[in-house]
Design a protein around this motif. Sequence first.
Motif, PDB file in Angstrom:
ATOM      1  N   LEU A  99       0.613  -1.623  -0.372  1.00  0.00           N
ATOM      2  CA  LEU A  99      -0.163   0.013   0.352  1.00  0.00           C
ATOM      3  C   LEU A  99       0.738   1.343  -0.165  1.00  0.00           C
ATOM      4  O   LEU A  99       0.981   2.329  -1.071  1.00  0.00           O
ATOM      5  N   TYR A 100       1.908   1.453   0.554  1.00  0.00           N
ATOM      6  CA  TYR A 100       2.776   2.491   0.860  1.00  0.00           C
ATOM      7  C   TYR A 100       4.162   2.237   0.071  1.00  0.00           C
ATOM      8  O   TYR A 100       5.104   2.973  -0.012  1.00  0.00           O
ATOM      9  N   ASP A 101       4.268   1.401  -0.916  1.00  0.00           N
ATOM     10  CA  ASP A 101       5.341   1.460  -1.243  1.00  0.00           C
ATOM     11  C   ASP A 101       5.054   2.856  -2.988  1.00  0.00           C
ATOM     12  O   ASP A 101       4.604   1.638  -3.560  1.00  0.00           O
ATOM     13  N   PRO A 102       6.058   3.039  -3.077  1.00  0.00           N
ATOM     14  CA  PRO A 102       5.513   4.750  -4.525  1.00  0.00           C
ATOM     15  C   PRO A 102       6.595   3.632  -5.876  1.00  0.00           C
ATOM     16  O   PRO A 102       6.408   4.015  -6.180  1.00  0.00           O
ATOM     17  N   TYR A 103       7.167   3.495  -5.267  1.00  0.00           N
ATOM     18  CA  TYR A 103       8.179   2.372  -6.635  1.00  0.00           C
ATOM     19  C   TYR A 103       7.676   1.271  -6.805  1.00  0.00           C
ATOM     20  O   TYR A 103       8.403   0.817  -7.412  1.00  0.00           O
ATOM     21  N   GLN A 104       7.200   0.679  -6.514  1.00  0.00           N
ATOM     22  CA  GLN A 104       6.602  -0.437  -7.168  1.00  0.00           C
ATOM     23  C   GLN A 104       5.508  -0.833  -8.513  1.00  0.00           C
ATOM     24  O   GLN A 104       4.869   0.095  -8.913  1.00  0.00           O
ATOM     25  N   THR A 105       6.291  -1.547  -9.088  1.00  0.00           N
ATOM     26  CA  THR A 105       5.660  -1.833 -10.357  1.00  0.00           C
ATOM     27  C   THR A 105       5.149  -3.227 -10.658  1.00  0.00           C
ATOM     28  O   THR A 105       4.903  -3.994  -9.752  1.00  0.00           O
ATOM     29  N   LYS A 106       4.449  -3.264 -11.761  1.00  0.00           N
ATOM     30  CA  LYS A 106       3.726  -3.965 -12.017  1.00  0.00           C
ATOM     31  C   LYS A 106       5.011  -5.024 -13.067  1.00  0.00           C
ATOM     32  O   LYS A 106       5.346  -4.566 -13.885  1.00  0.00           O
ATOM     33  N   PRO A 107       4.110  -6.479 -13.256  1.00  0.00           N
ATOM     34  CA  PRO A 107       4.857  -7.358 -13.784  1.00  0.00           C
ATOM     35  C   PRO A 107       4.548  -7.359 -15.141  1.00  0.00           C
ATOM     36  O   PRO A 107       3.474  -6.611 -16.063  1.00  0.00           O
TER      37      PRO A 107
END
Length: 675
Positions: A99-107
Amino acid sequence: MWRVGIDVGGTFTDLFAWNEENKNYRTAKVLTTKDDRSRGVLQSIEAAGIPFDQVSLLMHGTTTATNALIERNFPDAAFITTEGFRDTIEIGRQHRKALYDPYQTKPEPLIRRRNRFAIDERMAVSGVPRRPLNADDANRIAETIAARGIQSIGIGFINAYVNPQHEEEMREILRRHVPDAHIVISSETRPIFREHPRFVTTAIRACLMPVMTSYFDRLREALDARGFAGTLLILKSNGGVMGAENAKERPEELIESGPAGGVAYASYLSRTTDFANIIHTDVGGTSFDASIVEDGRGLITRNYELEWEVPVSVPMLDIHSVGAGGGSIGWVDEGGSLRVGPRSAGSEPGPACYGRGGTEPTITDANLVLGRLDPTLSNKFALDVAAAERAIDGLAAKIGLTRLQTAEGMIRISCETMAQAVKGVVVARARDPRDFVLASFGGAGPMHACFVAQAMNIPKVVIPGQAGVASAFGATAMNVRHDIEAFHYADLGSVRVEDLNRIYGEIEAKARERLIRDGVPAAQVAIRRTAEMRYVGQTYEVDVDIPHGTLTPAHLPQIAEAFHTAHRQEYGVSSDDFPIAFVALGVVATGALAEAPVFSFAAEAAANGAGDRSHKVYFDGHWLDAALKNAAEIRPGETIAGPAVIEYLDSIAVLPPGCDGNVDPHGNLIVSITN
């Protein structure tokens, strides 16, 4: 004739076979041939000394489909959908993994956007066409696909699960332009509502069909060349097997093909021991798998995700897998913390101690340094202790710990990762781990099982005599199985039972056809009815068993009570205040094969018991004298006090201090866990 089970893992290819006449058995374990996994299948049969023309059933679990998807290693595929839904398989459900990770990317999408096409058409939720398929657009798209040389195409239109007319029309147009292509439609792949999982599962089938068709054709050709004339059956994610021809057409059902064999062995254990409820765990060279077997049956889910927001919406065993195995590599992150996995050394080059060129520290190297592995593996394989020490020393220097501290830290971190995977399947299904025993499979499983059980407060561990080839063993104990579903939404209070009887009749007929195609005689077919049901207003369903025979209104109260019971078991609550609804109807069709006999792996135990040997093993910062035993020398009923190391033909069991084991009449080691 021999019944042969083969499990192809990331590091090893395992074989278990038993003779259908005299019940003798053989095992083999060879390194997986990653360039062409079918070669390892052949090598394992040769290593077991079984003539190919003496194999009646070859039951094969494979990770080929899973690896192809994870690595995105398949030919370019195309996807055609309704205007406005072109990016559904990429956007997903707009959930966030963190929820709080601004750097996550989709597969990475399975199908590139340039190969995803939208077309003007619309089917109403009632199944009545609102806008016909635009034939000009359809032909233009087909011409573009043909020009790009794409040979795998998925079609997923909105509301096609109610009426497949437009998908079928699009398929016919494509066949005129690309007649040799693999073309799949969502209404046949997954005829259930919710477009995102339906579209993604259709895309998965399209992507995998050329991969698995090539693999099975290559394997069958090689088997035939060696005189094989038996039946080739492929393990499915739902806990059954199917023929290779069906497998080529339904490759999305093979995602958990390998681990499914382990669940089957856990079911076998529940029939042959006093343990009805088992947490199945399997540690190979690359991964750790965990699942639940309850009352002898593996639990099924329809919410499996290959990766975050990449759902595989078919009935599958509820198996949770993490990157933790014997080949998992230890490393230091940017913050200076010790980490283990998910990257693995695999079979090429393998752990440093294998002497095949590996230099990075793995869990196998750590166990060797700690004395939990015999450097000769009971004279089966020479391990390079110096190479393992060099690999661990390199890691230790980066974090400022000693060699032994680093090795033990790697084991603890890896076991905690495994424990979290167990927690993921047990707690998510509202089960208490203290009500289960932990069954440990895989070559590396028994080395870590007691530590995982301690972390989860599981009171007992069961280590089978053939734990190292458990998934291959389980393959030989599986039946042919097909799960078929059909969408049908109706309130239980107003449902027309004639509609239920009609739909069940249709899908049961389809199931029997598939079983017959797999060579199952009609007399060996068994049908179990299920339904996905929920309280009206809910967004999730539970599986409910439905009575056989012609349904009448008198059956509805019985179905309602079965739903309440299933809901309480899954979520801890039920309610009489909310109406109940059917969402989908399904059947589980099985073709019974000859049941695997009850093997006693302790039958040839030495009359004078095990020899008295000891070995220095490192536990909790100290070297301790541990009993070193050969499993083939342990009498049934004998108690083994920890610390101890028990050497099996295909695995090693480690008993920490305070944990005592007892061998039952079948050769299973039952370990009582203390914390």
